[in-house]
Design an enzyme around this catalytic site. Structure first.
Site, PDB file in Angstrom:
ATOM      1  N   TYR A 153     -79.650  43.610  49.007  1.00  0.00           N
ATOM      2  CA  TYR A 153     -79.783  44.648  50.206  1.00  0.00           C
ATOM      3  C   TYR A 153     -80.906  45.728  50.105  1.00  0.00           C
ATOM      4  O   TYR A 153     -81.599  45.872  50.805  1.00  0.00           O
ATOM      5  CB  TYR A 153     -78.557  44.821  50.910  1.00  0.00           C
ATOM      6  CG  TYR A 153     -78.651  45.424  52.323  1.00  0.00           C
ATOM      7  CD1 TYR A 153     -78.848  44.570  53.328  1.00  0.00           C
ATOM      8  CD2 TYR A 153     -78.373  46.717  52.551  1.00  0.00           C
ATOM      9  CE1 TYR A 153     -79.100  45.130  54.583  1.00  0.00           C
ATOM     10  CE2 TYR A 153     -78.366  47.225  53.873  1.00  0.00           C
ATOM     11  CZ  TYR A 153     -78.748  46.410  54.909  1.00  0.00           C
ATOM     12  OH  TYR A 153     -79.171  46.798  56.240  1.00  0.00           O
ATOM     13  N   LYS A 157     -84.447  46.373  51.484  1.00  0.00           N
ATOM     14  CA  LYS A 157     -84.663  47.516  52.231  1.00  0.00           C
ATOM     15  C   LYS A 157     -85.520  48.494  52.014  1.00  0.00           C
ATOM     16  O   LYS A 157     -86.548  49.259  52.560  1.00  0.00           O
ATOM     17  CB  LYS A 157     -83.564  48.075  52.859  1.00  0.00           C
ATOM     18  CG  LYS A 157     -82.431  47.126  53.799  1.00  0.00           C
ATOM     19  CD  LYS A 157     -83.155  46.919  54.955  1.00  0.00           C
ATOM     20  CE  LYS A 157     -82.330  45.911  56.141  1.00  0.00           C
ATOM     21  NZ  LYS A 157     -83.053  45.700  57.172  1.00  0.00           N
TER      22      LYS A 157
END
EC number: 1.1.1.-
Length: 259
Positions: A153, A157
């Protein structure tokens, strides 16, 4: 309500069936926009009857989803796209580099990074023809920190920040703006849907507890953000009210990004 000056604008919004995506779609429609909503879930009942809302069901991890979604938008509204809100995303299990599975890595990168880039690739040529367009990507606290989520993640991002800045600089002379809004924890986003909490990397979570607790206290004090709060931020940066702002990384997290 036309406070965001997007009357008759054609806007594509991913993750439109719940959470921030649903709130942004609702606000965009109330502001006079024509919206193509994209989601893997069913079309939201609250928007289905709106004549200015078209729903496209898609799993954005599939290679052709972006191209097909843009074709659906053109079929519905013609060869015009004024805005793109890349909101859809998935969480990981806080797995570190030594525990992350191939499936988790691939899914996070596919949905959180590859899909937004592919959608930008499809809409930018249309925006260039009009000499104008606005793209707002949705990042996270994990876009700016390595201490709040797993490696998949976090990497996805961080990568979206880089893609945002590249698009902003590359097309700055063609009237196309690109920014990224980075929320903290937001209630009822649906981003954890389908995540088996029993599979979280507990050792990694323990390392991040103090960071998470600093933000959790906001909710305890009634200062936590709702999807509607983020929707207003997104529509502001999508609209001409934010003219001149491009390539910006905007935290919307009640100062969580300061630590």
């Amino acid at each position: 309500m036309t406070m965001y000056n997007i009357q008759d604008h054609v806007v594509i919004i991913t993750g439109s069936s719940s959470g921030i995506g649903l709130a942004a779609s609702t606000l965009a429609l109330a502001s006079g926009a024509k919206v193509l909503g994209i989601d893997i879930s069913n079309s939201p009942a609250s928007l289905t009857a709106n004549p200015n809302y078209t729903f496209f069901a898609a799993d954005l991890s599939h290679p052709e989803s972006a191209k097909k979604a843009i074709a659906a938008c053109i079929a519905a509204y013609g060869n015009r796209i004024d805005g793109l809100l890349n909101i859809a995303g998935v969480m990981d299990l806080n797995q570190s580099a030594d525990t992350v599975t191939d499936d988790m890595w691939d899914r996070c990168i596919a949905i959180n990074l590859t899909a937004p880039v592919k959608l930008m690739r499809e809409v930018i040529p249309i925006m260039r023809l009009r000499g104008k367009g606005s793209i707002v990507n949705v990042g996270s606290k994990a876009s700016m920190s390595g201490a709040v989520s797993g490696v998949a993640y976090t990497a996805s991002k961080h990568g979206l920040v880089g893609a945002t800045k590249n698009v902003a600089w590359r097309f700055k002379h063609e009237g196309i703006r690109c920014n990224i809004v980075c929320p903290g924890g937001v209630a009822a986003t649906g981003i954890r849907d389908g995540v088996d909490s029993t599979q979280f990397d507990s050792e990694a979570m323990e390392m991040m507890t103090v960071i998470h607790q600093a933000h959790a206290s906001d909710h305890a004090k009634g200062l936590g953000l709702q999807p509607e709060d983020l929707a207003h931020s997104l529509l502001y940066f999508l609209s001409d009210l934010s003219k001149g702002i491009s390539g910006a990384v905007i935290p919307v997290d009640n100062a969580w990004s300061t630590i």
